[in-house]
Design a protein around this motif. Sequence first.
Motif, PDB file in Angstrom:
ATOM      1  N   LYS A  94      17.444 -20.077 -16.390  1.00 29.86           N
ATOM      2  CA  LYS A  94      18.540 -20.680 -17.145  1.00 29.86           C
ATOM      3  C   LYS A  94      18.632 -19.921 -18.461  1.00 29.86           C
ATOM      4  CE  LYS A  94      18.496 -25.367 -15.333  1.00 29.86           C
ATOM      5  NZ  LYS A  94      18.475 -26.784 -15.724  1.00 29.86           N
ATOM      6  N   PRO A  95      19.456 -18.889 -18.525  1.00 26.63           N
ATOM      7  CA  PRO A  95      19.515 -18.026 -19.715  1.00 26.63           C
ATOM      8  C   PRO A  95      19.749 -18.765 -21.030  1.00 26.63           C
ATOM      9  CG  PRO A  95      20.788 -17.068 -17.923  1.00 26.63           C
ATOM     10  CD  PRO A  95      20.383 -18.442 -17.481  1.00 26.63           C
ATOM     11  N   ASN A  96      20.653 -19.743 -21.046  1.00 29.80           N
ATOM     12  CA  ASN A  96      20.918 -20.470 -22.296  1.00 29.80           C
ATOM     13  C   ASN A  96      19.699 -21.268 -22.738  1.00 29.80           C
ATOM     14  OD1 ASN A  96      23.510 -19.460 -22.434  1.00 29.80           O
ATOM     15  ND2 ASN A  96      24.427 -21.259 -21.464  1.00 29.80           N
ATOM     16  N   GLU A  97      19.040 -21.939 -21.809  1.00 29.33           N
ATOM     17  CA  GLU A  97      17.842 -22.711 -22.144  1.00 29.33           C
ATOM     18  C   GLU A  97      16.699 -21.790 -22.573  1.00 29.33           C
ATOM     19  OE1 GLU A  97      17.694 -25.919 -22.592  1.00 29.33           O
ATOM     20  OE2 GLU A  97      19.761 -26.163 -21.912  1.00 29.33           O
ATOM     21  N   TYR A  98      16.611 -20.634 -21.918  1.00 25.74           N
ATOM     22  CA  TYR A  98      15.607 -19.651 -22.322  1.00 25.74           C
ATOM     23  C   TYR A  98      15.819 -19.235 -23.774  1.00 25.74           C
ATOM     24  CZ  TYR A  98      13.600 -15.037 -23.059  1.00 25.74           C
ATOM     25  OH  TYR A  98      12.936 -13.970 -23.595  1.00 25.74           O
ATOM     26  N   THR A  99      17.059 -18.926 -24.133  1.00 24.06           N
ATOM     27  CA  THR A  99      17.373 -18.512 -25.501  1.00 24.06           C
ATOM     28  C   THR A  99      17.045 -19.631 -26.496  1.00 24.06           C
ATOM     29  OG1 THR A  99      19.107 -17.026 -24.710  1.00 24.06           O
ATOM     30  CG2 THR A  99      19.223 -17.685 -27.024  1.00 24.06           C
ATOM     31  N   ASN A 100      17.413 -20.868 -26.160  1.00 26.39           N
ATOM     32  CA  ASN A 100      17.100 -22.000 -27.030  1.00 26.39           C
ATOM     33  C   ASN A 100      15.595 -22.182 -27.189  1.00 26.39           C
ATOM     34  OD1 ASN A 100      19.821 -22.534 -27.336  1.00 26.39           O
ATOM     35  ND2 ASN A 100      19.843 -24.088 -25.722  1.00 26.39           N
ATOM     36  N   SER A 101      14.854 -22.070 -26.095  1.00 20.30           N
ATOM     37  CA  SER A 101      13.401 -22.223 -26.148  1.00 20.30           C
ATOM     38  C   SER A 101      12.747 -21.094 -26.931  1.00 20.30           C
ATOM     39  CB  SER A 101      12.816 -22.280 -24.729  1.00 20.30           C
ATOM     40  OG  SER A 101      13.262 -23.431 -24.069  1.00 20.30           O
ATOM     41  N   LEU A 102      13.266 -19.883 -26.774  1.00 20.57           N
ATOM     42  CA  LEU A 102      12.735 -18.750 -27.526  1.00 20.57           C
ATOM     43  C   LEU A 102      12.938 -18.969 -29.028  1.00 20.57           C
ATOM     44  CD1 LEU A 102      11.441 -15.941 -27.477  1.00 20.57           C
ATOM     45  CD2 LEU A 102      13.746 -14.984 -27.250  1.00 20.57           C
ATOM     46  N   ARG A 103      14.109 -19.442 -29.409  1.00 25.07           N
ATOM     47  CA  ARG A 103      14.365 -19.743 -30.831  1.00 25.07           C
ATOM     48  C   ARG A 103      13.445 -20.855 -31.329  1.00 25.07           C
ATOM     49  NH1 ARG A 103      20.595 -19.471 -29.896  1.00 25.07           N
ATOM     50  NH2 ARG A 103      20.943 -17.255 -30.183  1.00 25.07           N
ATOM     51  N   TRP A 104      13.247 -21.864 -30.501  1.00 24.89           N
ATOM     52  CA  TRP A 104      12.351 -22.971 -30.846  1.00 24.89           C
ATOM     53  C   TRP A 104      10.946 -22.427 -31.089  1.00 24.89           C
ATOM     54  CZ3 TRP A 104      10.338 -26.732 -26.599  1.00 24.89           C
ATOM     55  CH2 TRP A 104       9.517 -27.708 -27.160  1.00 24.89           C
ATOM     56  N   MET A 105      10.472 -21.598 -30.147  1.00 24.41           N
ATOM     57  CA  MET A 105       9.138 -21.012 -30.271  1.00 24.41           C
ATOM     58  C   MET A 105       9.035 -20.182 -31.550  1.00 24.41           C
ATOM     59  SD  MET A 105       7.101 -18.487 -27.642  1.00 24.41           S
ATOM     60  CE  MET A 105       8.164 -17.095 -27.964  1.00 24.41           C
ATOM     61  N   GLN A 106      10.040 -19.361 -31.825  1.00 27.64           N
ATOM     62  CA  GLN A 106      10.019 -18.533 -33.026  1.00 27.64           C
ATOM     63  C   GLN A 106      10.026 -19.385 -34.293  1.00 27.64           C
ATOM     64  OE1 GLN A 106      13.435 -16.195 -31.917  1.00 27.64           O
ATOM     65  NE2 GLN A 106      12.166 -14.472 -31.227  1.00 27.64           N
ATOM     66  N   GLY A 107      10.730 -20.502 -34.258  1.00 28.37           N
ATOM     67  CA  GLY A 107      10.743 -21.418 -35.397  1.00 28.37           C
ATOM     68  C   GLY A 107       9.379 -22.036 -35.659  1.00 28.37           C
TER      69      GLY A 107
END
Length: 118
Positions: A94-107
Amino acid sequence: MITESRLIHNDIWSPNVLVHKKDGDWHIAAIIDADRAMFADSDFEFALWDADQSFYKGYGSQLDESADAVLRRNFYELYMAMFCTWAYRVQIWKPNEYTNSLRWMQGVLARLNLRTAD
């Protein structure tokens, strides 16, 4: 310091708690979707949920606000962010969820003053 693990649900939120009304009061009928349940520090459950004190009261204790507890919850949140990032990239594409999770992790990494490899 954690001295005893607890059975935690790890996905506790209102859609996973079924209730029924009896004699004018609400009672828990079932807790569903326990595929993430594990024995762990009870603060692991609280790493993802920004709930009011009534939520914590249901666990029979107050949320520990000590520096150690806050740090543990940050690392538990990092664990979940990393897991979700991996799952949405590898297990459930799920590309959109992946991007959101990656941002969450980076935060979370930034909050902990850590950074990803260059």
